[in-house]
Design a protein around this motif. Structure first.
Motif, short mmCIF file in Angstrom:
data_model
loop_
_atom_site.label_atom_id
_atom_site.label_comp_id
_atom_site.label_asym_id
_atom_site.label_seq_id
_atom_site.Cartn_x
_atom_site.Cartn_y
_atom_site.Cartn_z
N GLY A 34 61.11 50.08 23.49
CA GLY A 34 60.06 50.57 22.62
C GLY A 34 59.12 51.57 23.27
N PRO A 83 62.68 55.59 24.87
CA PRO A 83 62.60 55.00 23.53
C PRO A 83 63.66 55.58 22.61
CG PRO A 83 60.94 56.69 23.74
CD PRO A 83 61.64 56.58 25.09
N GLY A 114 68.05 53.56 17.43
CA GLY A 114 67.35 52.31 17.73
C GLY A 114 68.27 51.10 17.68
#
Length: 155
Positions: free
Chosen positions: A106, A112, A126
């Motif tokens: 994160g 990220p 993600g």
């Protein structure tokens, strides 16, 4: 209605009317008046100022690395945790590489994945990052618990 006010917002309360007034130098000449304010500011990352006792202790003991970006003229400490881009493992300078059992994901990590508005079954970055981290965690668990049935740990 949600209004984004710009950078360096200044807010004043008017007690007589029960309203708030907001102005920003990045939106000159525009004033917003409202009866409610939702503060969504996220402070910049900083390992030196973190309130998290675990991160603070690891940072002070040298067991994690802060991302440092350099070029011939400038050195910039980003405040982000340096992680392995492959699986999110924290880089531990004392080990000379990623720690086998410490993982970060994160915003506080320097790797990220863009996950805003990711939809199911889209194979978004993600989701792929989370899958890679899950596989790494399962591998690490299998190593510390060799008595476990290998068939029960899918990697």
């Amino acid at each position: 209605m949600v209004r984004f006010l710009g950078a360096d917002v200044r807010i004043a309360a008017d007690e007589s009317t029960g309203t708030l007034t907001a102005i920003s130098p990045t939106v000159p000449g525009h004033t917003t008046r409202a009866t409610a304010l939702i503060e969504a500011y996220l402070p910049g990352p900083s390992l030196d100022r973190t309130g998290d006792p675990l991160l603070r202790g690891l940072h002070r003991s040298g067991a994690l690395a802060e991302e440092v970006v350099t070029d011939p003229a400038v050195t910039h400490r980003s405040g982000l945790l340096t992680v392995s881009p492959a699986d999110g493992r924290l880089v531990d300078p004392s080990l000379g590489g990623p720690h086998p059992r410490r993982i970060a994901l994160g915003a506080p990590a320097n790797s990220p994945a863009v996950a805003a508005f990711a939809r199911p079954r889209t194979d978004s970055p993600g989701f792929r990052q989370n899958d890679a981290v899950a596989r790494a965690l399962l591998r690490a668990l299998a190593e510390v618990s060799p008595a476990a049935d290998p068939a029960s740990v899918a990697v």
